[in-house]
Write a protein that holds these residues in place. Structure first.
Motif, PDB file in Angstrom:
ATOM      1  N   ARG A  64       7.810   1.784  -2.532  1.00  0.00           N
ATOM      2  CA  ARG A  64       7.981   1.553  -1.682  1.00  0.00           C
ATOM      3  C   ARG A  64       8.643   0.019  -2.829  1.00  0.00           C
ATOM      4  N   GLY A  65       8.925   0.282  -4.226  1.00  0.00           N
ATOM      5  CA  GLY A  65       8.984  -0.560  -5.148  1.00  0.00           C
ATOM      6  C   GLY A  65       7.947  -1.434  -5.189  1.00  0.00           C
ATOM      7  N   VAL A  66       6.548  -1.384  -5.040  1.00  0.00           N
ATOM      8  CA  VAL A  66       5.580  -2.702  -5.705  1.00  0.00           C
ATOM      9  C   VAL A  66       5.237  -2.496  -7.131  1.00  0.00           C
ATOM     10  N   GLU A  67       5.067  -3.483  -7.245  1.00  0.00           N
ATOM     11  CA  GLU A  67       4.433  -3.415  -9.488  1.00  0.00           C
ATOM     12  C   GLU A  67       3.066  -2.858  -9.472  1.00  0.00           C
ATOM     13  N   LEU A  68       2.912  -2.836 -10.140  1.00  0.00           N
ATOM     14  CA  LEU A  68       1.314  -1.882  -9.653  1.00  0.00           C
ATOM     15  C   LEU A  68       0.604  -1.447 -11.315  1.00  0.00           C
ATOM     16  N   ALA A  69      -0.118  -2.227 -11.198  1.00  0.00           N
ATOM     17  CA  ALA A  69      -0.728  -2.663 -12.596  1.00  0.00           C
ATOM     18  C   ALA A  69      -2.405  -1.935 -12.499  1.00  0.00           C
ATOM     19  N   LEU A  70      -2.902  -1.465 -14.032  1.00  0.00           N
ATOM     20  CA  LEU A  70      -4.704  -0.907 -13.249  1.00  0.00           C
ATOM     21  C   LEU A  70      -4.795  -2.264 -14.594  1.00  0.00           C
TER      22      LEU A  70
END
Length: 203
Positions: A105-111
């Motif tokens: 859905r285009g959500v920016e993700l980081a860990l």
């Protein structure tokens, strides 16, 4: 689940994406080490913070052995090390599926993970990190959660303001610090509850 505002969602790894090491894995480490559980695990966790912040594995396990008042051969150390790293690489399918849906859905993700170099090295090549645009490991930064400095470092690197950032972690102390910095933080208990939280935040 649709995104109606720009937001970066930062995930913890251990016991959010990963499963906790199970009793079989723990028993294997106890057997190889020859140290009773009630002695081994307090020593293991007492030194873990420095390991997460970049201490090399041989020194970490030397310190653990010292606390346990024992010594291990090189072969034992290799087997203990391998069993420990492997114990943290099993993932929760529901969490991974949710992350995949967010990425679609285009959500920016980081860990952002408190992880020693040995585990971080494996994760960098792991299929489960493909949806993440940025990976932050305590061993690389020399800081670990819940130190506020590690959150500020990540926000700076992402060029994300606290109000535009969502943070997910299973540890209450990590959540408290994030909230004190103005980050919208969620105390993880299960994937269904997290999905409900994210649906409310992201639309």
């Amino acid at each position: 689940m649709g995104v109606d505002r720009q937001a970066t969602v930062i995930f913890d790894y251990g016991e959010v994406i990963s499963l906790a090491p199970d009793s079989t894995a723990r028993a294997a480490i106890e057997r190889i080490s020859g140290v009773p559980a009630e002695v081994l695990w307090p020593a293991y966790w007492a030194e873990r913070g420095d390991y997460d912040r970049g201490l090399a594995a041989p020194e970490y396990w030397r310190r653990v052995a010292q606390r346990c008042q024992t010594t291990w051969s090189t072969t034992q150390l290799q087997e203990i090390w391998a069993a420990d790293v492997a114990s943290w690489l099993h993932v929760a399918p529901t969490s991974v599926a949710l992350i995949d849906r967010l990425a679609t859905r285009g959500v920016e993700l980081a860990l952002l993970s408190n992880a020693p170099a040995d585990i971080a090295g494996a994760l960098r090549r792991s299929p489960i990190v493909r949806p993440f645009s940025a990976l932050f490991f305590s061993c690389d930064i020399g800081l670990s959660k819940p130190d506020p400095a590690i959150y500020r470092h990540v926000l700076s690197e992402l060029a994300s303001s606290p109000s535009e950032t969502i943070f997910v972690d299973d540890r209450e102390d990590n959540i408290v610090t994030a909230k004190e910095l103005g980050i919208d933080a969620h105390h993880y208990t299960d994937a269904a509850e997290l999905e409900s939280f994210l649906s409310d935040r992201l639309g």
